[in-house]
Design an enzyme around this catalytic site. Structure first.
Site, mmCIF file in Angstrom:
data_model
loop_
_atom_site.group_PDB
_atom_site.id
_atom_site.type_symbol
_atom_site.label_atom_id
_atom_site.label_comp_id
_atom_site.label_asym_id
_atom_site.label_seq_id
_atom_site.Cartn_x
_atom_site.Cartn_y
_atom_site.Cartn_z
ATOM 1 N N ARG A 119 0.865 -1.186 0.000
ATOM 2 C CA ARG A 119 0.000 0.000 0.000
ATOM 3 C C ARG A 119 0.894 1.226 0.000
ATOM 4 O O ARG A 119 1.844 1.319 0.765
ATOM 5 C CB ARG A 119 -0.906 0.010 1.231
ATOM 6 C CG ARG A 119 -1.807 1.239 1.290
ATOM 7 C CD ARG A 119 -2.717 1.223 2.499
ATOM 8 N NE ARG A 119 -3.696 0.162 2.447
ATOM 9 C CZ ARG A 119 -4.847 0.227 1.770
ATOM 10 N NH1 ARG A 119 -5.144 1.299 1.078
ATOM 11 N NH2 ARG A 119 -5.695 -0.773 1.795
ATOM 12 N N GLU A 145 0.677 -0.561 8.932
ATOM 13 C CA GLU A 145 1.512 0.645 8.861
ATOM 14 C C GLU A 145 0.702 1.908 9.104
ATOM 15 O O GLU A 145 1.162 2.841 9.767
ATOM 16 C CB GLU A 145 2.242 0.770 7.523
ATOM 17 C CG GLU A 145 3.066 2.045 7.493
ATOM 18 C CD GLU A 145 4.191 2.063 6.492
ATOM 19 O OE1 GLU A 145 4.728 3.162 6.267
ATOM 20 O OE2 GLU A 145 4.542 1.012 5.952
ATOM 21 N N ARG A 201 -9.710 -7.113 2.259
ATOM 22 C CA ARG A 201 -10.397 -6.167 3.137
ATOM 23 C C ARG A 201 -11.693 -5.723 2.482
ATOM 24 O O ARG A 201 -11.720 -5.306 1.344
ATOM 25 C CB ARG A 201 -9.518 -4.954 3.399
ATOM 26 C CG ARG A 201 -10.201 -3.918 4.277
ATOM 27 C CD ARG A 201 -9.301 -2.770 4.581
ATOM 28 N NE ARG A 201 -8.206 -3.239 5.406
ATOM 29 C CZ ARG A 201 -6.964 -2.812 5.285
ATOM 30 N NH1 ARG A 201 -6.644 -1.928 4.396
ATOM 31 N NH2 ARG A 201 -6.027 -3.277 6.080
#
Length: 170
Positions: free
Chosen positions: A50, A89, A128
């Site tokens: 990401r 993160e 997700r």
């Protein structure tokens, strides 16, 4: 009504709370992964799948108010004595912004190598699924039903009252 699953401010994070009840059971039953609190400076980030970490400020404010709700996943210490982030993160960055000195982590026994670490990240991000607008509206109405006023809900969720009202109407 729309069935768009676009994130609605801090409400998108509610989807992750569903798995909290099974977290300790999963960790303890595996016998391999370890849940612990570590100094935030002992955690580092390396290349992540990401690239965009949106709404860090909102999440940092939420963490200041209610704490970190889901530990991050890290590898065992690397050759520099640091834990490397596998997943979480955005939460780690928000904790740093919130001024936290420690963070809850799950020290994973896997990944076995860099490719495995990146596959775990990619898998989590692809799988997700954010709450849809119906689930969000139902949750907000349930909060009203237990006595919270829209103003209180908006403050606790770090949303404007107009955003909250729009979510309930949808």
């Amino acid at each position: 009504m729309t069935t768009d699953t676009k994130k609605t401010g801090s409400l998108a994070g509610l989807a992750g709370l569903k798995s909290l009840s099974n977290l300790n059971k999963k960790i303890s039953s595996s016998g391999l992964d370890t849940l612990k609190k570590v100094p935030i400076d002992d955690v580092v980030s390396v290349e992540q799948v990401r690239k965009n970490f949106d709404n860090i400020e909102e999440l940092a404010e939420s963490i200041k108010q209610i704490g970190l709700q889901m530990p991050i996943n890290v590898t065992r210490k690397n050759e520099n004595g640091k834990y490397v982030i596998i997943q979480g993160e955005r939460r780690w960055r928000a904790c740093k912004l919130a001024g936290m000195t420690t963070i809850d982590v799950i020290v994973r026994t896997n990944p076995k190598d860099e490719a495995d670490r990146m596959l775990l990240q990619l898998s989590e991000n692809l799988q997700r699924a954010d709450m849809n607008v119906f689930e969000i509206a139902d949750a907000l109405m349930a909060l009203e039903a237990v006595g919270l006023k829209n103003k209180e809900i908006a403050q606790k969720m770090f949303l404007s009252q107009s955003t909250l009202s729009s979510s309930i109407r949808e």
